[in-house]
Design an enzyme around this catalytic site. Sequence first.
Site, mmCIF file in Angstrom:
data_model
loop_
_atom_site.group_PDB
_atom_site.id
_atom_site.type_symbol
_atom_site.label_atom_id
_atom_site.label_comp_id
_atom_site.label_asym_id
_atom_site.label_seq_id
_atom_site.Cartn_x
_atom_site.Cartn_y
_atom_site.Cartn_z
ATOM 1 N N ASP A 120 37.504 40.416 37.852
ATOM 2 C CA ASP A 120 38.407 41.482 37.442
ATOM 3 C C ASP A 120 37.594 42.683 36.946
ATOM 4 O O ASP A 120 36.387 42.578 36.702
ATOM 5 C CB ASP A 120 39.304 40.923 36.328
ATOM 6 C CG ASP A 120 40.222 41.954 35.723
ATOM 7 O OD1 ASP A 120 40.882 42.677 36.491
ATOM 8 O OD2 ASP A 120 40.282 42.039 34.488
ATOM 9 N N ASP A 171 39.242 45.723 34.553
ATOM 10 C CA ASP A 171 39.677 46.110 33.207
ATOM 11 C C ASP A 171 39.682 44.918 32.258
ATOM 12 O O ASP A 171 40.281 43.878 32.540
ATOM 13 C CB ASP A 171 41.088 46.711 33.262
ATOM 14 C CG ASP A 171 41.093 48.078 33.909
ATOM 15 O OD1 ASP A 171 40.276 48.918 33.518
ATOM 16 O OD2 ASP A 171 41.920 48.306 34.814
ATOM 17 N N LYS A 189 46.972 37.642 42.704
ATOM 18 C CA LYS A 189 45.544 37.572 43.014
ATOM 19 C C LYS A 189 45.151 36.277 43.725
ATOM 20 O O LYS A 189 44.145 36.260 44.436
ATOM 21 C CB LYS A 189 44.716 37.734 41.735
ATOM 22 C CG LYS A 189 44.679 39.159 41.196
ATOM 23 C CD LYS A 189 43.704 39.275 40.031
ATOM 24 C CE LYS A 189 43.661 40.669 39.448
ATOM 25 N NZ LYS A 189 42.690 40.784 38.332
ATOM 26 N N ASP A 215 40.552 38.304 32.466
ATOM 27 C CA ASP A 215 41.006 38.407 31.078
ATOM 28 C C ASP A 215 42.519 38.454 30.885
ATOM 29 O O ASP A 215 42.976 38.512 29.744
ATOM 30 C CB ASP A 215 40.420 39.680 30.447
ATOM 31 C CG ASP A 215 41.165 40.931 30.892
ATOM 32 O OD1 ASP A 215 41.248 41.180 32.119
ATOM 33 O OD2 ASP A 215 41.694 41.629 30.021
ATOM 34 N N ASP A 258 45.010 37.339 36.117
ATOM 35 C CA ASP A 258 43.816 36.552 36.417
ATOM 36 C C ASP A 258 44.081 35.053 36.306
ATOM 37 O O ASP A 258 43.377 34.255 36.926
ATOM 38 C CB ASP A 258 42.671 36.949 35.488
ATOM 39 C CG ASP A 258 42.228 38.380 35.707
ATOM 40 O OD1 ASP A 258 42.014 38.747 36.872
ATOM 41 O OD2 ASP A 258 42.130 39.124 34.721
#
Length: 240
Positions: free
Chosen positions: A8, A10, A168, A191, A195
């Site tokens: 990831d 951010d 994802k 995070d 995710d």
Amino acid sequence: MVRPLAVDIDGTLTRPKPDRGVDPRVFDALRAYAEEAPVVVATGKSFPYPVGLCDFVGVPVRVIAENGGVVCIEEGGSDDPYGGGRFGDGIVYNGDREAAEAVAREYEAAGHSLGWGSVDLVNRWRETELAVAREQPLAPLEAIAADHDLEVVDTGYAYHVKSPDVDKDLGLETAAARLGYAPDEFLAIGDSENDAELFAVAGESYAVANADDHALAAADHVTDAGYAEGFLEALARVAE
């Protein structure tokens, strides 16, 4: 064998909030990892952002953007670690762009704002979903999204309005197949809630310490450090 990596942006490659910038230490780390195994950047950001990150890091353009809504994998053999600009079957688009645009129109017609100001760079290049600032009302957004068979996911940085079957993990399945791997061969680091879906199909996963409850519960491991420091810790632990 070094696992291919899905990571990831951010909250994972960035400095601690409120700083949104990518920690420069991750550039060399990503480049070094890509010399050993494929690196796929998996983000909720619109398509140009991860493409730009790969370009400036100097790794092949291998990206899952918009929470799985867009997948683009640059190919390259073992003698060509940086790809050479070959993209096989091109870009895969998932999701329902028209429904997301309809949600935006109805949300604004109801008197709400997407929250990004008159120049909306967050959504300008977004192709399969909608992103709304977290300061905006959530309940009406969820209700309008549901009317269009879409869902709202809070990534901790924005509310993402997307198709329920696009996330994802779907993106990783597409990316892995194009690279000649199974999803469970990947190492995933992230995070947030989006995710957690990635962690469910990856073979090994790390949540950085600042992760939300969804990601913390889904991860195989949790780092002591957060943000980019946690990402670097995860790579160091995997290499031990």
